[in-house]
Design an enzyme around this catalytic site. Structure first.
Site, PDB file in Angstrom:
ATOM      1  N   SER A  63      24.443  11.995 -23.812  1.00 25.43           N
ATOM      2  CA  SER A  63      23.821  13.296 -24.104  1.00 25.43           C
ATOM      3  C   SER A  63      23.680  13.990 -22.750  1.00 25.43           C
ATOM      4  O   SER A  63      22.690  13.808 -22.058  1.00 25.43           O
ATOM      5  CB  SER A  63      22.443  13.119 -24.750  1.00 25.43           C
ATOM      6  OG  SER A  63      22.569  12.453 -25.970  1.00 25.43           O
ATOM      7  N   LYS A  65      23.732  19.030 -28.846  1.00 23.71           N
ATOM      8  CA  LYS A  65      22.922  17.805 -28.812  1.00 23.71           C
ATOM      9  C   LYS A  65      21.537  18.072 -28.189  1.00 23.71           C
ATOM     10  O   LYS A  65      20.508  17.632 -28.704  1.00 23.71           O
ATOM     11  CB  LYS A  65      23.658  16.735 -27.996  1.00 23.71           C
ATOM     12  CG  LYS A  65      22.883  15.463 -27.772  1.00 23.71           C
ATOM     13  CD  LYS A  65      22.626  14.712 -29.059  1.00 23.71           C
ATOM     14  CE  LYS A  65      21.623  13.589 -28.867  1.00 23.71           C
ATOM     15  NZ  LYS A  65      21.293  12.907 -30.116  1.00 23.71           N
ATOM     16  N   LYS A  89      14.806  14.306 -20.760  1.00 26.17           N
ATOM     17  CA  LYS A  89      16.019  14.849 -20.134  1.00 26.17           C
ATOM     18  C   LYS A  89      16.703  15.851 -21.068  1.00 26.17           C
ATOM     19  O   LYS A  89      17.132  16.929 -20.657  1.00 26.17           O
ATOM     20  CB  LYS A  89      16.933  13.662 -19.784  1.00 26.17           C
ATOM     21  CG  LYS A  89      18.343  13.980 -19.401  1.00 26.17           C
ATOM     22  CD  LYS A  89      19.336  13.787 -20.543  1.00 26.17           C
ATOM     23  CE  LYS A  89      19.331  12.451 -21.194  1.00 26.17           C
ATOM     24  NZ  LYS A  89      20.284  12.258 -22.268  1.00 26.17           N
TER      25      LYS A  89
HETATM   26  P1  NDP Z   1      19.938   2.956 -22.356  1.00 31.03           P
HETATM   27  O1  NDP Z   1      18.935   3.301 -21.342  1.00 31.03           O
HETATM   28  O2  NDP Z   1      19.635   1.930 -23.382  1.00 31.03           O
HETATM   29  O3  NDP Z   1      21.301   2.457 -21.626  1.00 31.03           O
HETATM   30  C1  NDP Z   1      21.842   3.162 -20.558  1.00 31.03           C
HETATM   31  C2  NDP Z   1      23.173   2.570 -20.139  1.00 31.03           C
HETATM   32  O4  NDP Z   1      23.594   3.236 -18.943  1.00 31.03           O
HETATM   33  C3  NDP Z   1      23.119   1.075 -19.796  1.00 31.03           C
HETATM   34  O5  NDP Z   1      24.372   0.507 -20.057  1.00 31.03           O
HETATM   35  C4  NDP Z   1      22.825   1.125 -18.300  1.00 31.03           C
HETATM   36  O6  NDP Z   1      23.243  -0.047 -17.623  1.00 31.03           O
HETATM   37  C5  NDP Z   1      23.702   2.263 -17.888  1.00 31.03           C
HETATM   38  N1  NDP Z   1      23.258   2.866 -16.634  1.00 31.03           N
HETATM   39  C6  NDP Z   1      22.043   3.383 -16.347  1.00 31.03           C
HETATM   40  N2  NDP Z   1      22.015   3.861 -15.086  1.00 31.03           N
HETATM   41  C7  NDP Z   1      23.245   3.593 -14.557  1.00 31.03           C
HETATM   42  C8  NDP Z   1      23.831   3.825 -13.290  1.00 31.03           C
HETATM   43  N3  NDP Z   1      23.161   4.447 -12.295  1.00 31.03           N
HETATM   44  N4  NDP Z   1      25.100   3.424 -13.092  1.00 31.03           N
HETATM   45  C9  NDP Z   1      25.784   2.823 -14.069  1.00 31.03           C
HETATM   46  N5  NDP Z   1      25.301   2.572 -15.314  1.00 31.03           N
HETATM   47  C10 NDP Z   1      24.034   2.956 -15.545  1.00 31.03           C
HETATM   48  O7  NDP Z   1      20.393   4.310 -23.009  1.00 31.03           O
HETATM   49  P2  NDP Z   1      20.947   4.565 -24.500  1.00 31.03           P
HETATM   50  O8  NDP Z   1      22.077   3.648 -24.778  1.00 31.03           O
HETATM   51  O9  NDP Z   1      19.810   4.645 -25.430  1.00 31.03           O
HETATM   52  O10 NDP Z   1      21.489   6.073 -24.309  1.00 31.03           O
HETATM   53  C11 NDP Z   1      22.753   6.367 -23.731  1.00 31.03           C
HETATM   54  C12 NDP Z   1      23.004   7.868 -23.980  1.00 31.03           C
HETATM   55  O11 NDP Z   1      23.044   8.095 -25.392  1.00 31.03           O
HETATM   56  C13 NDP Z   1      21.899   8.779 -23.402  1.00 31.03           C
HETATM   57  O12 NDP Z   1      22.454   9.956 -22.904  1.00 31.03           O
HETATM   58  C14 NDP Z   1      21.017   9.042 -24.624  1.00 31.03           C
HETATM   59  O13 NDP Z   1      20.320  10.256 -24.466  1.00 31.03           O
HETATM   60  C15 NDP Z   1      22.053   9.073 -25.735  1.00 31.03           C
HETATM   61  N6  NDP Z   1      21.535   8.776 -27.077  1.00 31.03           N
HETATM   62  C16 NDP Z   1      20.747   7.668 -27.322  1.00 31.03           C
HETATM   63  C17 NDP Z   1      20.261   7.439 -28.604  1.00 31.03           C
HETATM   64  C18 NDP Z   1      19.389   6.259 -28.943  1.00 31.03           C
HETATM   65  O14 NDP Z   1      18.891   6.196 -30.092  1.00 31.03           O
HETATM   66  N7  NDP Z   1      19.182   5.296 -28.050  1.00 31.03           N
HETATM   67  C19 NDP Z   1      20.573   8.359 -29.716  1.00 31.03           C
HETATM   68  C20 NDP Z   1      21.493   9.402 -29.376  1.00 31.03           C
HETATM   69  C21 NDP Z   1      21.928   9.611 -28.095  1.00 31.03           C
HETATM   70  P3  NDP Z   1      22.255  -1.325 -17.481  1.00 31.03           P
HETATM   71  O15 NDP Z   1      22.547  -2.171 -18.694  1.00 31.03           O
HETATM   72  O16 NDP Z   1      22.684  -1.952 -16.218  1.00 31.03           O
HETATM   73  O17 NDP Z   1      20.840  -0.805 -17.446  1.00 31.03           O
END
Ligand code: NDP
Length: 295
Positions: free
Chosen positions: A95, A170, A239
């Protein structure tokens, strides 16, 4: 068609799991233990760098917290840009920010890589079920290519405009969610404090014009029973509302409600921290009112 998936977070992992079935799927995650576990569970290949992931794929999908991390992972000696092949397709399911997406599309376009922003809605349960809504910002040809990929985890796949439009839709959707979470929390807190049972109040609202996803699903399944599961971080919703705020202002639309909601969510994030779930904003309303919304 080889796919690389970058970012196995709360929603990324179940999305990637659907792509592992047809395969071949390559995965990269910052915390390597997660990508290794995922690979052994779903029959994918875990690689050590974003560059290796991109080099192995016709389609690269990112699902990261914000556009900032997408841009970071594109750059550097081991970054995605070094591995992406001309003719590849890059789908950003983060997102993210519409302006950042236009910037990324420009950089990729110079290398012959097509780009679409393709954020999703439907939550972790929708990702597990493969019923997400995917909103795609791209030209028509790229949309058609993207559709064939995202249908692995998407049910409704909507082409909403050029690059950046997916992220705009979104962010606005999530701003509406923010408004609802706070409004429902305040409304139920007032009723409970005045002696109305929360369940009875909700039964009425859900049969009336005040109902929403928050009243029909989130409050019954998470608040009334005191479960408070953590599926979507409040920090991520904060965010999103910031993106919606900027988008509305850039479009020349006064959006005082989105502004106020954004400020309240930013304050809630400061109080509750980075790991709290978005619904926990209601906990702060409960605390301030001195009641609990249960039933
Ligand atoms: P999470 O916080 O659960 O996961 C984030 C992911 O990004 C992890 O794989 C994390 O790795 C990785 N990450 C974070 N920081 C870094 C970095 N600096 N470098 C590399 N990798 C990084 O987020 P979600 O999966 O919940 O969300 C992902 C996206 O989807 C977001 O934009 C969110 O807004 C969107 N979204 C989420 C929903 C939900 O219900 N959860 C619904 C709809 C959209 P690590 O495992 O190492 O922490």
């Amino acid at each position: 068609m080889a796919v690389a998936f970058i970012g196995l977070g709360a929603i990324g992992a179940p999305m990637a799991a659907h792509l592992a079935k047809p395969g071949p799927l390559v995965v990269w995650n910052r915390t390597r233990a997660k990508s290794r576990d995922f690979a052994s569970k779903y029959g994918a290949t875990a690689v050590e760098t974003p560059r290796e992931a991109a080099a192995a794929a016709d389609v690269v999908i990112t699902c990261l917290p914000t556009s900032r991390q997408v841009e970071e992972l594109l750059s550097g000696a081991d970054g995605l840009l070094q591995g992406l092949r001309p003719g590849a397709l890059f789908l950003d399911c983060t997102s993210g920010d519409p302006g950042a997406s236009r910037r990324i599309a420009g950089v990729l376009g110079e290398r012959g890589v097509a780009f679409a922003d393709a954020p999703v809605s439907g939550g972790v349960s929708g990702a597990v079920a493969g019923t997400l809504t995917v909103m795609v910002g791209a030209d028509q040809e790229t949309f058609e290519r993207a559709r064939r990929v995202v249908q692995a985890f998407g049910q409704r796949i909507e082409h909403v405009g050029p690059v950046g439009a997916g992220h705009a839709v979104k962010a606005i959707n999530n701003a509406l969610l923010d408004v609802n979470v706070l409004a429902v929390g305040e409304a139920l807190a007032a009723l409970v404090k005045a002696g109305v049972p929360a369940r009875a109040a909700l039964n009425v609202v859900n049969a009336s014009s005040g109902r929403s996803f928050v009243t029909e699903v989130l409050v019954p399944e998470r608040v009334l029973n005191g479960a408070w599961p953590r599926t979507f971080r409040l920090a991520l919703l904060d965010k999103d509302v910031e993106i919606a705020r900027s988008f509305a202002h850039d479009a020349g639309v006064a959006a005082p409600l989105i502004d106020l909601t954004g400020s309240l969510f930013t304050a809630a994030r400061a109080q509750l921290g980075e790991e709290a779930d978005h619904v926990e904003a209601i906990k702060l309303i409960e605390q301030s009112a001195g009641i609990e919304i249960r039933g």
